[in-house]
Scaffold this active site. Structure first.
Site, mmCIF file in Angstrom:
data_model
loop_
_atom_site.group_PDB
_atom_site.id
_atom_site.type_symbol
_atom_site.label_atom_id
_atom_site.label_comp_id
_atom_site.label_asym_id
_atom_site.label_seq_id
_atom_site.Cartn_x
_atom_site.Cartn_y
_atom_site.Cartn_z
ATOM 1 N N MET A 1 -13.995 11.415 -6.891
ATOM 2 C CA MET A 1 -14.009 10.009 -5.903
ATOM 3 C C MET A 1 -14.880 8.835 -6.056
ATOM 4 O O MET A 1 -14.433 7.230 -6.020
ATOM 5 C CB MET A 1 -14.886 10.867 -4.883
ATOM 6 C CG MET A 1 -14.702 9.773 -3.346
ATOM 7 S SD MET A 1 -15.736 10.024 -2.563
ATOM 8 C CE MET A 1 -15.251 11.579 -1.701
ATOM 9 N N LYS B 1 2.142 -8.946 2.306
ATOM 10 C CA LYS B 1 2.041 -7.745 2.993
ATOM 11 C C LYS B 1 0.781 -7.532 2.251
ATOM 12 O O LYS B 1 0.558 -7.110 1.079
ATOM 13 C CB LYS B 1 2.860 -7.334 3.136
ATOM 14 C CG LYS B 1 3.767 -7.088 1.673
ATOM 15 C CD LYS B 1 5.283 -6.289 2.546
ATOM 16 C CE LYS B 1 5.779 -5.496 1.478
ATOM 17 N NZ LYS B 1 7.200 -5.091 1.013
ATOM 18 N N ARG C 1 16.708 1.800 6.042
ATOM 19 C CA ARG C 1 15.138 2.420 6.493
ATOM 20 C C ARG C 1 15.181 1.231 7.801
ATOM 21 O O ARG C 1 16.337 1.830 8.752
ATOM 22 C CB ARG C 1 14.622 1.430 5.318
ATOM 23 C CG ARG C 1 13.071 2.371 4.932
ATOM 24 C CD ARG C 1 12.197 1.592 3.360
ATOM 25 N NE ARG C 1 11.847 0.111 3.510
ATOM 26 C CZ ARG C 1 11.657 -0.602 2.852
ATOM 27 N NH1 ARG C 1 10.820 0.216 1.956
ATOM 28 N NH2 ARG C 1 11.442 -1.841 3.227
ATOM 29 N N TYR D 1 -14.375 17.972 -12.282
ATOM 30 C CA TYR D 1 -13.455 18.994 -11.373
ATOM 31 C C TYR D 1 -12.947 20.192 -12.073
ATOM 32 O O TYR D 1 -11.367 19.421 -12.487
ATOM 33 C CB TYR D 1 -13.082 18.767 -10.158
ATOM 34 C CG TYR D 1 -14.396 18.413 -9.612
ATOM 35 C CD1 TYR D 1 -15.520 18.502 -9.042
ATOM 36 C CD2 TYR D 1 -14.688 15.866 -8.551
ATOM 37 C CE1 TYR D 1 -16.549 18.385 -9.036
ATOM 38 C CE2 TYR D 1 -15.394 15.709 -8.151
ATOM 39 C CZ TYR D 1 -16.928 16.787 -7.892
ATOM 40 O OH TYR D 1 -18.312 16.191 -7.635
HETATM 41 C C1 PLP Z 1 7.681 -5.678 0.210
HETATM 42 C C2 PLP Z 1 8.750 -6.782 0.310
HETATM 43 C C3 PLP Z 1 9.616 -7.781 -0.586
HETATM 44 C C4 PLP Z 1 9.266 -7.788 -2.082
HETATM 45 O O1 PLP Z 1 9.741 -7.178 -2.322
HETATM 46 P P1 PLP Z 1 9.277 -7.061 -4.216
HETATM 47 O O2 PLP Z 1 9.459 -6.019 -4.716
HETATM 48 O O3 PLP Z 1 8.278 -6.548 -3.701
HETATM 49 O O4 PLP Z 1 9.243 -8.078 -5.031
HETATM 50 C C5 PLP Z 1 10.976 -8.396 -0.251
HETATM 51 N N1 PLP Z 1 11.394 -8.273 1.485
HETATM 52 C C6 PLP Z 1 11.076 -7.103 2.051
HETATM 53 C C7 PLP Z 1 11.092 -6.953 3.658
HETATM 54 C C8 PLP Z 1 10.536 -6.751 1.780
HETATM 55 O O5 PLP Z 1 9.062 -5.311 3.058
#
Ligand code: PLP
Length: 409
Positions: free
Chosen positions: A313, A36, A133, A266
């Protein structure tokens, strides 16, 4: 080939090495690699190919759109996408044979898409064992499982997995992980009572993959470790046998001598106390360098220097000292590679974590993909403590085979 002025050098062979390393920790459990967020900033497709080369069994994405991009790139490995909204394209996911995480409401939408396509959807049911979550709460779980069983009996879905996500696995001593494990086992038992017995029970992220064998189940879902980053505050990637896969590099854009009292950047939040040289690094918050970072390290000519004043920036300033040999054009490593500077060091300087540093490197920074291992022995085969050759020269040699990726975000 010459490096672009700014580059994130992505070592695909390091990603493959890290997947192999983690797979060794968790065997015989399977490994899903999270790609992702553009492969945690390394490039979605680059990361996916490298992960598969290292033996990943599955790839995972938050969004269906990310998984569809992988299919469009010709990747036919098993894919799971787990974060949906009412406008997510479930039908496209099913057509592309993407498994879908579901916490409750999604089931009806997924079943509807499956009904239209006359093909059962592959679903992984998600239970919230404490993270608060996504995932069904433990009190809602029996209802979700009951409905999933009905849809499964109707031939609309097939429950391939049951999963949950961990909250504090990066702090191995915390008891909440034990509570999450107990809740997950309970949720699996409830599923079984409803006749839902999935092949893939999965829970562990990188920290749990590396520290909690009792959380491995049938598969682990790992991200940050695959990119060569430690998930633990008190252990480096190298200590875990992981190699950083991203090296952020540029060259010095200016060097000048300034008198004591010179303000820097800045807000003039920093003034030099003694006469010194200031070096200008042409990367800023638009490139993902956190504006808030102060005293963050970079490596120039084999020496560490530290950022002074606010990150702007497009640029930030490092204090080179009164006597310096650093010149305009010298190569700079911000983190990664052989620099000894980890993304976590930038995280510490900016009140954040390595995850955020690597995923936020901006699209203005081209990704340059290399395979260092084909050019030099795998460090696993290098005697411990071996002195590496001049890092600059080694990178230029490695770059002979590099390809520059168009930013795909
Ligand atoms: C991003 C994610 C992972 C991986 O987590 P890491 O800590 O980067 O290994 C695993 N499961 C879910 C649901 C995630 O969103």
């Amino acid at each position: 080939m010459d490096l672009p002025e700014r580059a994130a050098i992505i070592d695909a062979s390091a990603i493959a090495h890290n997947v192999r390393t983690i797979a060794n920790y968790v065997r015989p459990s399977k490994v899903l690699v999270a790609v992702k967020a553009d492969g945690y900033g390394h490039g979605l497709v680059t990361a996916a190919h490298a992960a598969l080369a290292g033996g990943a069994d599955w790839l995972g994405a938050a969004h269906i759109a990310e998984a569809l991009e992988l299919r469009a790139a010709g990747i036919d490995a098993p894919l799971l996408a787990w974060l949906h909204t009412r406008t997510s394209d479930f039908a496209a996911a099913l057509e592309a044979h993407i498994d879908l995480g579901a916490s409750g409401w999604e089931l009806e939408h997924i079943a509807e898409a499956a009904n239209t396509l006359h093909e059962p959807a592959r679903v992984h049911l998600k239970v919230d064992t404490g993270l608060g979550r996504n995932g069904a709460t433990m009190s809602h779980w029996p209802e979700v499982v009951h409905r999933a069983a009905e849809l499964q009996n109707q031939g609309l879905i097939s429950v391939e997995g049951v999963f949950t996500h961990m909250a504090v696995a990066d702090e191995p001593d915390r008891r909440e992980t034990d509570e999450q494990l107990a809740a997950f086992r309970e949720a699996l038992a409830v599923a079984e009572e409803h006749g839902v017995v999935p092949d893939l029970r999965h829970m562990a992220n990188t920290p749990a993959a590396l520290s909690r064998p009792d959380a491995h189940f049938d598969m682990v879902r790992v991200g940050v470790g695959v990119y060569g980053q430690s998930p633990f505050a008190d252990r480096t990637a190298a200590e875990l046998g992981l190699k950083p896969a991203m090296e952020l590099r540029t060259t010095v854009a200016n060097v000048k001598h300034v008198p004591a009292g010179q303000g820097v950047s800045y807000g003039l939040t920093h003034r030099v106390e003694t006469p010194t040289h200031l070096g200008l690094i042409p990367l800023g918050y638009a490139d993902g360098i956190p504006r808030i970072a102060v005293g963050a390290p970079v490596l120039i000519g084999g020496r560490r220097y530290y950022s002074a004043g606010r990150v702007a920036m497009d640029q930030f300033v490092v204090d080179l000292g009164e006597h310096t040999e650093v010149q305009v054009g010298d190569e700079v490593t911000v983190f990664g590679g052989d620099s000894g500077i980890e993304a976590a060091d930038w995280g510490a300087a900016a009140g954040t974590i390595n995850y955020e540093i690597i995923t936020r490197i901006g699209t203005r920074v081209p990704r340059v993909v290399i395979n260092a291992a084909s050019d030099r022995p795998d460090s696993a085969e290098t005697p411990a403590g071996a002195v590496t050759s001049d890092p600059m020269r080694k990178v230029s040699r490695r770059l002979a085979d590099a390809t520059v990726q168009e930013p795909n975000r």
